[in-house]
Scaffold this motif. Structure first.
Motif, PDB file in Angstrom:
ATOM      1  N   TRP A  73      11.619 112.792 -40.240  1.00  0.00           N
ATOM      2  CA  TRP A  73      10.895 113.656 -39.295  1.00  0.00           C
ATOM      3  C   TRP A  73       9.431 113.750 -39.694  1.00  0.00           C
ATOM      4  CZ3 TRP A  73      11.443 115.898 -34.676  1.00  0.00           C
ATOM      5  CH2 TRP A  73      10.526 116.894 -34.324  1.00  0.00           C
ATOM      6  N   THR A  75       6.106 115.778 -38.048  1.00  0.00           N
ATOM      7  CA  THR A  75       5.611 116.651 -36.978  1.00  0.00           C
ATOM      8  C   THR A  75       4.399 116.060 -36.277  1.00  0.00           C
ATOM      9  OG1 THR A  75       6.447 118.613 -38.128  1.00  0.00           O
ATOM     10  CG2 THR A  75       4.758 118.967 -36.450  1.00  0.00           C
ATOM     11  N   THR A  78       5.505 113.347 -34.025  1.00  0.00           N
ATOM     12  CA  THR A  78       6.216 113.887 -32.862  1.00  0.00           C
ATOM     13  C   THR A  78       5.245 114.418 -31.826  1.00  0.00           C
ATOM     14  OG1 THR A  78       8.090 114.489 -34.287  1.00  0.00           O
ATOM     15  CG2 THR A  78       7.946 115.565 -32.131  1.00  0.00           C
ATOM     16  N   TYR A  81       3.702 111.442 -30.116  1.00  0.00           N
ATOM     17  CA  TYR A  81       4.577 110.757 -29.160  1.00  0.00           C
ATOM     18  C   TYR A  81       4.736 111.568 -27.877  1.00  0.00           C
ATOM     19  CZ  TYR A  81       8.367 108.452 -26.846  1.00  0.00           C
ATOM     20  OH  TYR A  81       9.102 107.806 -25.892  1.00  0.00           O
ATOM     21  N   GLY A 149       8.410 108.318 -38.168  1.00  0.00           N
ATOM     22  CA  GLY A 149       8.265 109.573 -37.435  1.00  0.00           C
ATOM     23  C   GLY A 149       8.199 109.358 -35.935  1.00  0.00           C
ATOM     24  N   THR A 152      11.693 108.516 -34.639  1.00  0.00           N
ATOM     25  CA  THR A 152      12.512 109.721 -34.498  1.00  0.00           C
ATOM     26  C   THR A 152      12.111 110.520 -33.272  1.00  0.00           C
ATOM     27  OG1 THR A 152      12.811 109.845 -36.904  1.00  0.00           O
ATOM     28  CG2 THR A 152      13.232 111.851 -35.646  1.00  0.00           C
ATOM     29  N   ALA A 153      10.812 110.621 -33.026  1.00  0.00           N
ATOM     30  CA  ALA A 153      10.332 111.372 -31.864  1.00  0.00           C
ATOM     31  C   ALA A 153      10.810 110.740 -30.557  1.00  0.00           C
ATOM     32  CB  ALA A 153       8.805 111.440 -31.886  1.00  0.00           C
ATOM     33  N   SER A 154      10.787 109.398 -30.484  1.00  0.00           N
ATOM     34  CA  SER A 154      11.238 108.722 -29.266  1.00  0.00           C
ATOM     35  C   SER A 154      12.747 108.895 -29.071  1.00  0.00           C
ATOM     36  CB  SER A 154      10.878 107.237 -29.316  1.00  0.00           C
ATOM     37  OG  SER A 154      11.637 106.544 -30.285  1.00  0.00           O
ATOM     38  N   LEU A 156      14.437 111.548 -30.054  1.00  0.00           N
ATOM     39  CA  LEU A 156      14.576 112.921 -29.594  1.00  0.00           C
ATOM     40  C   LEU A 156      14.289 113.020 -28.099  1.00  0.00           C
ATOM     41  CD1 LEU A 156      14.920 115.966 -30.079  1.00  0.00           C
ATOM     42  CD2 LEU A 156      12.483 116.051 -30.707  1.00  0.00           C
TER      43      LEU A 156
END
Length: 434
Positions: A73, A75, A78, A81, A149, A152-154, A156
């Motif tokens: 993760w 931030t 995120t 993104y 990171g 992971t954001a994509s 989510l």
């Protein structure tokens, strides 16, 4: 909600049913993260020079370490993104574009689509180019440095969208996909329960198919070029292999965005629902897996030389020529034009199926062009590792599965006429081979 004549209950499963779709939903993200850790500078190479035993120990140690899970993760990544996705939405809303109608749906409606994906692409490239020219290549290495990171954001975003469209599909008056109304939560959430889900005039499926993931794929490649430029002392030192990958994939994306209206006659838009399968594919898989070659070349430069560069360029052009001319033949024919006087057969339903030109050589010649280009994108990485050829291997099985789905749907639609057609055009994708 009980089935209706317009939204009949789905009685057959794909991907081995709920268990299979659950396995894909979990397995694809795991494999995508594994691909990064099996082919990255951080991990020690592509693949890392480790024995199988040592690799297993390292994997087990990482999975049992809370700090490793936290490292997935970021931030800042995120925020970046989600900001990128918001930029694409705002560009869709504000940039001018023609309005075109899609095909007639089962309920008689025709969805109207705003065509401005190519304009969004040009705007994104303009901003990126300005940033790099003003601040140097190091200003755009953010994507390389924040890879995990952003990944992971994509993921989510993909998960949140799949949950939203699944929940929204239970509102009254929704037109459901014929393949996504089984009543099983996991399966329908994965396949996509609603056909063409939207928020007002904002069509979620067509937007995701062309904008955030495809354009981000090119921006990722540009970031990899910048990373290599920083390491090697400027853009003049960027390798021919990296320029080839950037040129090939940028052209492919630009071509798809420029021909945006062709999307609205594809199987994805006409028959498929929008669920986790497509949200994950569009937002997570496409930009971060398809850019593997550029990411590899960023930390492992390969110099091809003039002859190999020319050979790979011509090979890619051959694939593009097949892909584009085959699609042009199909689109012209569907629009009532036949400039090449291609032969066709007429089915009992009144539909016309091409039996000459590219579509007489195989039932999916556009897939053949796609596969040739996929191989051309991997060749610049050389032959030191098989990992950079993952895309073309995956893509082969993906297109074979897609061809099987399409042929199955056509068999159901045309019946005996489809049997007659397959005798006239026996090869599925590769003439004289498959």
């Amino acid at each position: 909600m009980s089935p209706s004549p317009l939204n009949p209950k789905t009685t057959h499963y794909e991907f081995l049913g709920p268990a299979g779709t659950l396995a894909i939903s979990v397995g694809v993200p795991i494999l995508t993260y594994a691909q990064y850790f099996a082919c990255s500078e951080v991990a020690g190479g592509c693949p890392p020079a480790l024995s199988l035993h040592t690799t297993c120990l390292r994997v087990l140690a990482a999975l049992s370490d809370p700090e490793w899970w936290k490292s997935l993760w970021d931030t800042e990544a995120t925020i970046a993104y989600f900001g990128w996705y918001a930029f694409c939405v705002v560009a869709w809303a504000l940039l001018p574009g023609d309005i075109v109608e899609g095909t007639t749906l089962r309920d008689g409606r025709k969805i109207k689509y705003k065509i401005n994906a190519f304009s969004t692409f040009l705007l994104a490239l303009g901003i990126t180019t300005g940033l790099i020219l003003r601040n140097g290549p190091e200003a755009f290495t953010f994507i390389y440095n924040k890879w995990v990171g952003l990944l992971t954001a994509s993921l989510l975003m993909s998960f949140l969208q799949a949950c939203y469209v699944y929940a929204a599909s239970f509102r009254p008056g929704k037109l459901l996909a014929l393949g996504g109304n089984t009543g099983n939560l996991i399966y329908d959430w994965f396949i996509g329960r609603e056909l063409n889900p939207s928020i007002g005039s904002f069509d979620i499926m067509s937007f995701n198919e062309l904008r955030p993931g495809l354009i981000l794929w090119v921006l990722i490649n540009i970031s990899m070029v910048c990373e290599q430029a920083v390491r090697r002392g400027g853009f003049s030192q960027v390798t021919d292999s990296m320029w080839l990958v950037l040129a090939f994939q940028t052209w492919y994306v630009a071509d798809g965005l420029y021909n945006e209206s062709a999307l609205f006659t594809t199987m994805d838009i006409i028959t498929d629902g929008f669920g986790f399968m497509l949200s994950m594919g569009d937002l997570f898989y496409v930009p971060f897996v398809y850019s593997l070659q550029a990411r590899y070349l960023a930390f492992h430069p390969v110099v091809l030389g003039s002859l190999r560069t020319l050979g790979i360029f011509l090979f890619n052009f051959w694939g593009y020529y097949i892909f584009r001319t085959a699609n042009a033949e199909k689109n012209d024919f569907r629009n009532g034009s036949n400039p090449k006087n291609l032969k066709f057969m007429t089915t009992a339903r009144g539909s016309k199926l091409l039996t000459s030109g590219w579509w007489g050589r195989s039932r999916h010649p556009n897939y053949l062009g796609d596969l040739i280009m996929a191989l051309a994108w991997s060749l610049p990485t050389g032959f030191e590792t098989p990992i950079t050829y993952y895309y073309v291997i995956f893509f082969t099985f993906f297109l074979m599965h897609r061809q099987h789905r399409d042929d199955k749907a056509c068999q159901k639609k045309y019946g005996n006429d489809w049997d007659k057609y397959t005798k006239l055009v026996p090869y599925r994708i590769v003439p004289y081979v498959y």
